[in-house]
Design a protein around this motif. Structure first.
Motif, short mmCIF file in Angstrom:
data_model
loop_
_atom_site.label_atom_id
_atom_site.label_comp_id
_atom_site.label_asym_id
_atom_site.label_seq_id
_atom_site.Cartn_x
_atom_site.Cartn_y
_atom_site.Cartn_z
N SER A 205 31.25 6.96 -31.57
CA SER A 205 30.99 7.96 -30.64
C SER A 205 31.27 8.25 -29.87
O SER A 205 32.62 9.10 -29.23
CB SER A 205 29.65 8.59 -30.95
OG SER A 205 29.07 9.78 -29.94
N PHE A 206 30.38 8.16 -28.40
CA PHE A 206 30.98 8.58 -26.90
C PHE A 206 32.30 7.26 -26.48
O PHE A 206 32.06 6.23 -26.76
CB PHE A 206 30.17 8.58 -25.81
CG PHE A 206 30.07 8.00 -24.29
CD1 PHE A 206 30.04 9.56 -24.07
CD2 PHE A 206 30.19 6.95 -23.75
CE1 PHE A 206 30.66 9.38 -22.67
CE2 PHE A 206 30.64 6.91 -22.20
CZ PHE A 206 30.43 8.59 -21.91
N ASN A 207 33.04 8.03 -25.84
CA ASN A 207 34.34 7.29 -25.08
C ASN A 207 34.40 8.35 -24.10
O ASN A 207 35.60 9.98 -25.00
CB ASN A 207 34.54 6.36 -26.08
CG ASN A 207 36.07 6.31 -24.73
OD1 ASN A 207 36.11 6.10 -23.77
ND2 ASN A 207 37.48 5.40 -25.65
N ASN B 192 35.79 8.81 -13.18
CA ASN B 192 35.68 10.21 -14.02
C ASN B 192 34.69 10.84 -14.83
O ASN B 192 35.39 11.70 -14.53
CB ASN B 192 36.76 10.60 -13.73
CG ASN B 192 38.38 10.51 -14.75
OD1 ASN B 192 37.35 9.88 -15.74
ND2 ASN B 192 39.07 10.88 -15.25
N CYS B 193 34.39 10.00 -15.08
CA CYS B 193 33.05 10.61 -16.36
C CYS B 193 31.99 11.60 -15.60
O CYS B 193 31.72 11.44 -14.52
CB CYS B 193 32.56 9.65 -16.82
SG CYS B 193 31.36 10.48 -18.05
N PHE C 144 24.06 0.45 -19.47
CA PHE C 144 25.22 0.81 -19.05
C PHE C 144 25.72 0.13 -18.16
O PHE C 144 26.97 0.09 -17.91
CB PHE C 144 24.22 1.93 -17.60
CG PHE C 144 25.33 2.33 -16.75
CD1 PHE C 144 25.87 3.45 -17.18
CD2 PHE C 144 25.75 1.49 -15.36
CE1 PHE C 144 27.02 4.45 -16.61
CE2 PHE C 144 26.60 2.43 -14.51
CZ PHE C 144 27.34 3.82 -15.15
N ALA C 145 25.95 -1.60 -18.36
CA ALA C 145 26.52 -2.95 -17.22
C ALA C 145 27.67 -2.71 -18.72
O ALA C 145 28.59 -2.93 -18.70
CB ALA C 145 25.68 -3.50 -17.45
N ARG C 146 26.88 -2.28 -20.13
CA ARG C 146 28.12 -2.71 -20.96
C ARG C 146 29.68 -1.88 -20.77
O ARG C 146 30.59 -2.13 -21.42
CB ARG C 146 27.36 -2.95 -21.78
CG ARG C 146 26.73 -4.11 -22.64
CD ARG C 146 25.65 -4.00 -23.27
NE ARG C 146 26.35 -4.41 -24.66
CZ ARG C 146 26.14 -3.89 -25.68
NH1 ARG C 146 25.00 -3.63 -26.24
NH2 ARG C 146 27.05 -4.48 -27.48
N ILE C 147 28.98 -0.64 -20.33
CA ILE C 147 29.57 0.76 -20.81
C ILE C 147 30.45 1.23 -19.65
O ILE C 147 31.30 1.78 -19.55
CB ILE C 147 29.43 1.85 -21.90
CG1 ILE C 147 28.58 2.67 -20.90
CG2 ILE C 147 28.72 1.16 -22.77
CD1 ILE C 147 27.63 3.97 -20.50
N ASN C 148 30.02 0.53 -18.51
CA ASN C 148 30.22 0.74 -16.47
C ASN C 148 32.06 0.56 -16.77
O ASN C 148 32.17 -0.24 -17.11
CB ASN C 148 29.37 0.18 -15.78
CG ASN C 148 30.05 1.13 -14.44
OD1 ASN C 148 30.58 2.19 -14.07
ND2 ASN C 148 29.59 0.22 -13.55
N GLY C 149 32.65 1.68 -16.31
CA GLY C 149 34.79 1.38 -16.36
C GLY C 149 35.05 1.10 -17.55
O GLY C 149 35.93 1.23 -17.62
N LEU C 150 34.11 1.20 -18.47
CA LEU C 150 35.31 1.29 -19.78
C LEU C 150 34.94 2.62 -20.15
O LEU C 150 35.36 3.75 -20.05
CB LEU C 150 34.38 -0.15 -21.11
CG LEU C 150 34.54 -1.41 -20.19
CD1 LEU C 150 33.67 -2.22 -21.33
CD2 LEU C 150 36.12 -1.37 -20.63
N SER C 151 33.67 2.95 -21.67
CA SER C 151 33.51 4.55 -21.91
C SER C 151 33.32 5.12 -20.79
O SER C 151 33.64 6.56 -21.22
CB SER C 151 32.98 4.17 -23.02
OG SER C 151 31.65 4.01 -22.93
#
Length: 207
Positions: free
Chosen positions: A106-108, A31-32, A20-27
Motif C-alpha cells: 500500500s503506502f509508498n 519530502n513526505c 517508523f525506523a523501518r520506513i524512514n528514508g524509504l517509503s
C-alpha cells in the motif's frame, strides 16, 4: 492498539517507534507530506501460492485501515491466493522491484508515473494485489509502458491465467464493496493490480 484478533490488527506508531525506523528514508521519504499520525501498521494473514498460511505486513492510511483488515480477513477465510504481502521498504521502496516480485503493498510516498501528482499510494490510500499478474499498462509517447516490466505476458486480459483480477474476482468484489475504485476500469490506462479511494476522499482528507 486497535485489534480485531491476534492475526489481523492495526497499530498506531510514531517517529520514535521501531516501525517508523523501518520506513524512514524509504517509503517515508524526506519530502513526505503525510503525517506519521495518519499512518497505520497492519498485521494480516494470507494464503501464499504454496497453499500455506503466511504473515503479511501493510502500512496504510488510517482512513482505510479497518477496511483493509476486513478485506484481508475475508480473503484469508476464502483461501484467496496472494503470494507476498511485504512492506515496500524490503525492496528499498522501489516499486518496480516490489511489483516484479509480485508483492502486494500500500503506502509508498511517490508521484504517479510520468506526472507530478502524488500517487494515492503516497497517501497510503491505495492497495496493489498480486502485481506481476495484474500490471499497470499505459501508452506513453506512443509506446506501451508495462509496470512491472516482466509482466508483459499478462497484459492481454482475454487470456486465461491464474491470479488474474477481473470483475468476477473476489478481491475486486470486496474492495468495491468497501468503496474502493479499481484501476482496471480506467479509460486512459489500466492498472489491474490497483484499488484506491475516490478522488473526493483525498480532497476531503488533504485539501
Amino acid at each position: 492498539m486497535e485489534k480485531k484478533n491476534m492475526d489481523f490488527y492495526s497499530l498506531e506508531f510514531d517517529k520514535d517507534s521501531e516501525i517508523f525506523a523501518r520506513i524512514n528514508g524509504l517509503s517515508y521519504k524526506d519530502n513526505c507530506t503525510v503525517p506519521v499520525s495518519d499512518l497505520r501498521y497492519l498485521h494480516v494473514l494470507h494464503f501464499g501460492f504454496d497453499g500455506k498460511s503466511h504473515e503479511g505486513e501493510i502500512i496504510c492510511n488510517k482512513y482505510i485501515a479497518d477496511d483493509l483488515l476486513d478485506i484481508f480477513q475475508k480473503l484469508y477465510e476464502a483461501k484467496y491466493p496472494i503470494e507476498k504481502i511485504k512492506l515496500v521498504d524490503e525492496y528499498g521502496a522501489d516499486d518496480e522491484k516490489s511489483m516484479a516480485d509480485n508483492n502486494s503493498s500500500s503506502f509508498n510516498f511517490r508521484f504517479i508515473s510520468y506526472t507530478t501528482k502524488i500517487s494515492k499510494h503516497g497517501y497510503g490510500l491505495a492497495m496493489d494485489i498480486n502485481t506481476l499478474y495484474n500490471p499497470y499498462v499505459k501508452t506513453v509517447d506512443g509506446r506501451l509502458s508495462v509496470e512491472p516490466a516482466n509482466a508483459t505476458d499478462y497484459v492481454d486480459r482475454t487470456k486465461d491465467f491464474p491470479y488474474k483480477i477481473d470483475d468476477e474476482d473476489l478481491a475486486y468484489k470486496l474492495f468495491i464493496e468497501h468503496g474502493f475504485e479499481w484501476g482496471g476500469a480506467w479509460k486512459n490506462s489500466k492498472d489491474y493490480q490497483h484499488f484506491e479511494v475516490p478522488d473526493s476522499v483525498v480532497k476531503k482528507l488533504y485539501n
